[in-house]
Design an enzyme around this catalytic site. Structure first.
Site, PDB file in Angstrom:
ATOM      1  N   HIS A 455       0.815  -1.218   0.000  1.00 16.43           N
ATOM      2  CA  HIS A 455       0.000   0.000   0.000  1.00 16.43           C
ATOM      3  C   HIS A 455       0.848   1.268   0.000  1.00 16.43           C
ATOM      4  O   HIS A 455       0.320   2.378  -0.144  1.00 16.43           O
ATOM      5  CB  HIS A 455      -0.934   0.007   1.214  1.00 16.43           C
ATOM      6  CG  HIS A 455      -2.229   0.712   0.962  1.00 16.43           C
ATOM      7  ND1 HIS A 455      -2.370   1.711   0.032  1.00 16.43           N
ATOM      8  CD2 HIS A 455      -3.466   0.569   1.526  1.00 16.43           C
ATOM      9  CE1 HIS A 455      -3.614   2.151   0.025  1.00 16.43           C
ATOM     10  NE2 HIS A 455      -4.300   1.473   0.913  1.00 16.43           N
ATOM     11  N   ARG A 456       2.158   1.156   0.136  1.00 15.75           N
ATOM     12  CA  ARG A 456       3.001   2.337   0.076  1.00 15.75           C
ATOM     13  C   ARG A 456       3.097   2.886  -1.349  1.00 15.75           C
ATOM     14  O   ARG A 456       3.320   4.089  -1.541  1.00 15.75           O
ATOM     15  CB  ARG A 456       4.413   2.011   0.583  1.00 15.75           C
ATOM     16  CG  ARG A 456       4.471   1.629   2.055  1.00 15.75           C
ATOM     17  CD  ARG A 456       5.865   1.191   2.443  1.00 15.75           C
ATOM     18  NE  ARG A 456       6.289  -0.001   1.710  1.00 15.75           N
ATOM     19  CZ  ARG A 456       7.484  -0.580   1.852  1.00 15.75           C
ATOM     20  NH1 ARG A 456       8.364  -0.074   2.707  1.00 15.75           N
ATOM     21  NH2 ARG A 456       7.804  -1.661   1.145  1.00 15.75           N
TER      22      ARG A 456
END
Length: 482
Positions: A455-456
């Site tokens: 999700h980064r």
């Protein structure tokens, strides 16, 4: 830097000029006498040195290796390029060679033992006069690496189970159908030279692999050298006091095993998988699922299956084509400060092997046609199950595919491998009742695809768009055969 000289050698350099006067260039001009002061004689002495054979790093994730077998014994003379030892890394077994001529003076790490990458596993002497010194160094290294046992307050029956619970895994046939004979490249070369039928031999190497020694034995000739993969040999350094922090274990907080239970230590591959799974916990991930209709893909599969195409190859090709349109899903973040758009689309596919899990990589999957991709995949699976994959064939993936549909699993979540941005879990295709826009019901085959992503760098909208593209390719799969 290791000395290139093989014995005690004295090299003398002298630099002196004659003290006679220089000739006069012009007879009519008187020039004073010029004398050059002679330089003192310099003597350079080069001494032979004992070299350490280091545990090589056979992959980017390898932190330690296990000695499967020593090809050479103490006292054997070695030639440059000659196979010395077979090392089990976290992914494969590889023969390693020496870069120097010399004598295998001492074996520091024996068969079945492990050592960290960069640690000395053997000592190479240049002359017979140095063997005794090398053995003394090996003895000091071995003695220093054995820690004194910590005091035990009370006896416990648990350690007995630990010491007797390391049975070797039984050799079982993994691939269905006729068994393929596996031999090292040099063994095949020897078999051709000596006209030995390689199919009639039973290999003595790891997983039944036929080694050059098997060929030589069948041909009735004396053993010769074997040339295979890389090794790391460097100049030995003076012995330094060992670090006791890694060797001395503190009091364990784990409860003792239950009576009658068996404790089995991890294999090298299992230890690597465990390390990677723990490392993945530091990455913030999320999951998105998407149902995909597979009727058209199933019909295509029935047409191309007789030509050797597998469903795994179809899914890998479809994923690669979708990644071309969504490069961020093929990206990776390794330092937490930036991310990389990978120029190649390399699809890693999870494969269960005896005693572990490995992910052979279909490199440039978007650029290969379906039939060549299937052929490449079959070769990778065979090499994976005989532990012959090269490092670039399992550590270069940019996107991973895990398919449990053939086992009837309808849905599951996959754990993100370290160093990648996403992994796709594919479930089984099952008949499902669906309603169209007009309210009419029909039955269609659908499979559920779940993608786990970092999700980064990848967000929900990115995965949704990728899955929509993948669904369109699967539902209209004609482009897969182009």
């Amino acid at each position: 830097m290791a000395s290139p000289f093989l014995s005690n050698t004295t090299i003398a350099f002298s630099s002196s000029l004659s003290s006679s006067p220089l000739p006069r260039l012009l007879p009519s001009i008187s020039s004073p006498l010029i004398r050059f002061k002679s330089t003192p004689r310099r003597i350079l002495t080069v001494r032979s040195k004992i070299r350490e054979i280091f545990m090589p790093a056979l992959s980017s994730t390898m932190t330690e290796g296990k000695i499967v077998s020593w090809v050479k014994s103490e006292g054997d003379k070695l030639s440059k390029g000659e196979s010395v030892v077979v090392v089990e890394s976290d992914k494969a077994d590889m023969d390693v060679e020496t870069f120097y001529d010399g004598i295998l003076a001492a074996i520091v790490v024996g068969e079945g033992e492990t050592a960290p990458v960069g640690a000395a596993i053997g000592l190479l002497a240049e002359t017979e006069d140095e063997i005794a010194e090398a053995k003394a160094k090996a003895a000091s290294k071995s003695g220093a690496s054995i820690p004194s046992p910590p005091p035990t307050p009370s006896p416990s029956p648990a350690p007995a189970a630990t010491s007797t619970s390391t049975p070797a895994p039984a050799a079982v046939p993994i691939a269905e159908g006729p068994r393929k004979t596996v031999a090292t490249p040099y063994a095949k070369k020897l078999a051709k030279q000596h006209k030995v039928d390689i199919e009639s031999l039973v290999g003595t190497g790891p997983y039944g692999r036929i080694t050059p020694a098997d060929i030589e034995a069948a041909a009735g000739i004396s053993p010769s050298k074997t040339i295979v993969g890389p090794a790391v040999v460097a100049e030995a350094k003076p012995a330094t006091p060992p670090k006791a922090t890694a060797a001395v274990a503190g009091p364990s907080s784990l409860p003792p095993p239950l009576p009658g239970s068996t404790v089995v230590p991890f294999t090298t591959m299992q230890a690597a998988v465990s390390k990677n799974m723990v490392e993945s916990l530091s990455v913030p991930t999320f999951r998105v699922g998407y149902p995909v209709t597979t009727d058209a893909l199933d019909r295509l599969y029935e047409k191309v299956k007789p030509k050797g195409v597998t469903m795994t190859a179809l899914l890998a090709k479809a994923a690669a084509m979708a990644l071309v349109q969504h490069p961020v899903v093929n990206a990776s973040c390794k330092d937490g400060k930036s991310f990389t758009y990978n120029s190649n689309i390399n699809i890693a596919v999870a494969v269960a092997v005896n005693g572990g899990l490995i992910t052979p990589v279909l490199q440039d999957a978007d650029k290969l046609d379906l039939y060549l991709l299937s052929q490449k995949w079959k070769e990778l699976v065979e090499k994976a199950r005989t532990k012959q994959l090269q490092p670039q064939e399992y550590n270069s993936g940019t996107f991973t595919l895990s398919n449990l549909g053939m086992f009837g699993v309808d849905r599951f979540d996959a754990i993100l491998p370290p160093g990648q941005g996403s992994i796709m879990a594919v479930g089984a295709s099952k008949p499902t009742v669906v309603a169209d826009a007009d309210g009419f019901f029909s039955v269609k085959n659908k499979m559920l695809v779940n993608v786990t992503a970092d999700h980064r760098i990848i967000y929900g909208a990115d995965l949704a768009a990728f899955l929509q593209t993948l669904s369109k390719i699967v539902e209209n799969p004609e482009s897969l055969t182009l």
